[in-house]
Design a protein around this motif. Structure first.
Motif, PDB file in Angstrom:
ATOM      1  N   THR A   1     -10.456  -3.861   6.918  1.00  0.00           N
ATOM      2  CA  THR A   1      -9.375  -4.843   7.016  1.00  0.00           C
ATOM      3  C   THR A   1      -8.029  -4.148   7.174  1.00  0.00           C
ATOM      4  N   TYR A   2      -7.784  -3.116   6.351  1.00  0.00           N
ATOM      5  CA  TYR A   2      -6.517  -2.394   6.438  1.00  0.00           C
ATOM      6  C   TYR A   2      -6.403  -1.667   7.782  1.00  0.00           C
TER       7      TYR A   2
ATOM      8  N   ARG B   1       0.821  -1.214   0.000  1.00  0.00           N
ATOM      9  CA  ARG B   1       0.000   0.000   0.000  1.00  0.00           C
ATOM     10  C   ARG B   1       0.852   1.260   0.000  1.00  0.00           C
TER      11      ARG B   1
ATOM     12  N   ARG C   1      -1.233   5.554   4.732  1.00  0.00           N
ATOM     13  CA  ARG C   1      -0.861   5.204   6.105  1.00  0.00           C
ATOM     14  C   ARG C   1      -0.580   6.475   6.918  1.00  0.00           C
TER      15      ARG C   1
ATOM     16  N   SER D   1      -7.746  -2.621  10.564  1.00  0.00           N
ATOM     17  CA  SER D   1      -7.462  -3.648  11.559  1.00  0.00           C
ATOM     18  C   SER D   1      -5.982  -4.035  11.541  1.00  0.00           C
ATOM     19  N   LYS D   2      -5.456  -4.199  10.335  1.00  0.00           N
ATOM     20  CA  LYS D   2      -4.035  -4.547  10.185  1.00  0.00           C
ATOM     21  C   LYS D   2      -3.146  -3.452  10.769  1.00  0.00           C
ATOM     22  N   LEU D   3      -3.498  -2.213  10.466  1.00  0.00           N
ATOM     23  CA  LEU D   3      -2.736  -1.074  10.973  1.00  0.00           C
ATOM     24  C   LEU D   3      -2.830  -1.002  12.500  1.00  0.00           C
ATOM     25  N   TRP D   4      -3.996  -1.300  13.049  1.00  0.00           N
ATOM     26  CA  TRP D   4      -4.193  -1.308  14.501  1.00  0.00           C
ATOM     27  C   TRP D   4      -3.245  -2.313  15.155  1.00  0.00           C
ATOM     28  N   LYS D   5      -3.173  -3.504  14.563  1.00  0.00           N
ATOM     29  CA  LYS D   5      -2.307  -4.543  15.138  1.00  0.00           C
ATOM     30  C   LYS D   5      -0.832  -4.114  15.088  1.00  0.00           C
ATOM     31  N   GLU D   6      -0.435  -3.495  13.973  1.00  0.00           N
ATOM     32  CA  GLU D   6       0.966  -3.044  13.837  1.00  0.00           C
ATOM     33  C   GLU D   6       1.282  -1.942  14.846  1.00  0.00           C
TER      34      GLU D   6
END
Length: 162
Positions: A149-150, A106, A111, A152-157
């Motif tokens: 989804t993105y 991305r 971001r 959520s992924k960013l939250w985890k990172e």
């Protein structure tokens, strides 16, 4: 007349101007070869399109000869008149470009924009909101189009590493 030239040569007026600029930058030997090929092509074109005037036939033949001489194969201009060897080269370029896109992922701009509003994301998440709702909020209030989804992924990172 411009429409007719566009149809015969397959290039717009702007592209033809670029083509002539390119021809002018070539070594003289190559220019002579293009002119010779243009003469041959003018006879072929005259046979195929006898209704064209001589000067239009010669002009179009020269443009077609320059395209065949390599103009279409430089700087990714396409494979309009490419031979098989040139087409194979384009295949390698396409595969390399696709691989670059896959590895790059991305755009970092998105971001960075999301992280600018990360405080709001954390606040909404603390209030029990899901990532779909938060994504909808960012789109409606901050004009950021982002998938849940993105997000959520960013939250985890960000939250597990930060």
């Amino acid at each position: 007349m411009t429409e007719q030239l566009n149809l015969i040569t397959g290039l717009t007026e702007h592209e033809r101007k670029k083509l002539f600029s390119w021809v002018a930058s070539l070594p003289e030997e190559q220019i002579i070869e293009i002119f010779q090929d243009g003469v041959k092509r003018s006879f072929q074109l005259k046979g195929a399109r006898p209704e064209l005037s001589g000067r239009i036939t010669k002009y179009c033949a020269f443009v077609m000869a320059a395209r065949k001489g390599g103009w279409d194969t430089i700087k990714g201009k396409g494979y309009r008149v490419a031979d098989q060897e040139q087409y194979d080269d384009f295949s390698h370029l396409r595969r390399a470009a696709a691989a670059t896109l896959v590895t790059r992922g991305r755009k970092p701009v998105l971001r960075r924009k999301i992280l600018a509003y990360w405080g709001e994301v954390k606040e909404l998440k603390a209030d029990g909101m899901g990532f779909r709702v938060i994504a909808g909020y960012l789109q409606s209030k901050r004009k950021l189009k982002i998938s849940a989804t993105y997000l959520s992924k960013l939250w985890k990172e960000v939250e597990t590493n930060g």
